[in-house]
Design an enzyme around this catalytic site. Structure first.
Site, PDB file in Angstrom:
ATOM      1  N   LEU A 113       9.246 -17.682  80.419  1.00 46.22           N
ATOM      2  CA  LEU A 113       9.970 -16.754  81.294  1.00 46.22           C
ATOM      3  C   LEU A 113       9.027 -16.077  82.285  1.00 46.22           C
ATOM      4  O   LEU A 113       9.360 -15.064  82.883  1.00 46.22           O
ATOM      5  CB  LEU A 113      10.708 -15.705  80.458  1.00 46.22           C
ATOM      6  N   ASP A 160       7.237 -18.437  90.597  1.00 49.74           N
ATOM      7  CA  ASP A 160       7.340 -17.363  89.609  1.00 49.74           C
ATOM      8  C   ASP A 160       6.960 -16.014  90.215  1.00 49.74           C
ATOM      9  O   ASP A 160       7.619 -14.994  89.988  1.00 49.74           O
ATOM     10  CB  ASP A 160       6.435 -17.667  88.399  1.00 49.74           C
TER      11      ASP A 160
END
Ligand code: GLA
Length: 347
Positions: A113, A160
């Site tokens: 994540l 990201d």
């Protein structure tokens, strides 16, 4: 514990950044392609105060206090990310004499994540406030990537860090990683983004990721383009030797899926969007070969439990699955999956 208990003084700045899942556009960002990640509502928060000549940080999750001088090389711990952002700022001409940080996070680590991007972006935004640095959110993302690639030593793309810095919860960040043009688009109405984490340890992820990057570069070179982003016709990849043909097919078709996904979002079409996610997973599994049997099984189980679509998220080789689920079917979805996978964490 808090900043004051650890350092004996109050923080002077604070910032936070979320983790992310990627909905479409996997393994495209290092070939100048399109991506479509969305932040998860789990944040890393960083409080900061000035320091001279060193970076000192306390991680609440790890219960660890660490300090090293500014010129220290990376050592493989969480402090690397913080030394890395200070290094990236100084290398770009910003006056940052050092810092003290207090870090707390609700983001699970190692689930794919992007907890590292969240930490880098939160720390950079705290430093921006602390030292009044004239940086845009996009510049923050670029500095975070610089820290990760050039200091920590992980060859990642820009997705990201961009979504950690510019993303909005409840929206997908459509980003062109070549031009950096971006737009936050609302997720389909009456849906939920579910993150399914089996706690799978990543297997050879860094080696596998770097190998895929090399293969993609080689495919682009053989096709005579600057990046696979420039291949518009899927048939062209068939001329490549195996496995480069499959690798290029994934990247080229994945870029097309992002563009179709953006259209589906603009129409609010959850079903079409979910279908693209599932196609993305199958392409990642068969052509890009970055899935695991456990992730494939979890995707199929999510679909059987009523998801519009599901795919692995992030680099693969482990990590989590993301599913788009109809709001009204969420309770049944959760129940079915929890019955089948007792170790499953649903975020
Ligand atoms: C990792 C990298 C990203 C991206 C994904 C795959 O998360 O950090 O830059 O390449 O893998 O889509």
């Amino acid at each position: 514990m808090g900043f004051k208990e650890v350092f004996g003084l109050l923080p002077e700045a604070s910032a936070q950044a979320p983790g992310r899942v990627n909905l479409l556009g996997e393994h495209t960002d290092y070939q100048e392609g399109y991506v479509l990640p969305t932040p998860v509502p789990y944040f890393t928060q960083v409080e900061a105060a000035p320091a001279q000549g060193q970076v000192e940080a306390y991680s609440e999750n790890l219960g660890e206090l660490r300090a090293r001088p500014l010129q220290s090389p990376p050592q493989g711990d969480f402090l690397d990310y913080l030394l890395g952002v200070v290094w990236a700022l100084r290398a770009s001409g910003h006056e940052v004499p050092g810092a003290r940080f207090y870090v707390r996070s609700r983001l699970p680590m190692g689930a794919g994540l992007s907890s590292s991007a969240a930490l880098e972006v939160a720390a950079l935004k705290a430093l921006r406030a602390l030292y009044r640095l004239p940086l845009s959110d996009q510049e923050v993302a670029l500095l975070a990537q610089k820290a990760e690639v050039e200091y920590v030593g992980v060859r990642c793309g820009l997705m990201d860090q961009m979504v950690a810095s510019l993303g909005e919860v409840g929206k997908a960040l459509f980003l062109d990683t070549r031009t950096l043009a971006h737009e936050n688009l609302p997720l389909p109405p009456r849906t939920r983004v579910a993150v399914l984490d089996l706690g799978l340890k990543r297997r050879l992820a860094e080696a596998g990721y770097n190998e895929r990057r090399r293969e993609a570069e080689e495919a682009a070179r053989r096709l005579g383009v600057r990046a696979l982003r420039d291949v518009a016709d899927l048939c062209l990849v068939e001329s490549l030797p195996s496995p480069l043909d499959r690798r290029a097919r994934h990247v080229v078709s994945e870029n097309l899926r992002v563009l179709k996904g953006v259209e589906a979002l603009r129409r609010g079409d959850a079903r079409a969007f979910g279908e693209l996610m599932t196609q993305s997973h199958r392409s990642l599994s068969r052509d890009y070969e970055v899935s695991l049997p456990e992730l494939d099984a979890l995707v199929e189980a999510a679909l059987a439990a009523g998801a519009y679509g599901a795919k692995l998220t992030g680099a693969g080789f482990g990590g989590a699955v993301v599913a788009l689920v109809p709001e009204e079917g969420y309770a049944a979805f959760k129940e079915a999956l929890e019955a089948r996978f007792p170790q499953l964490q649903l975020l």
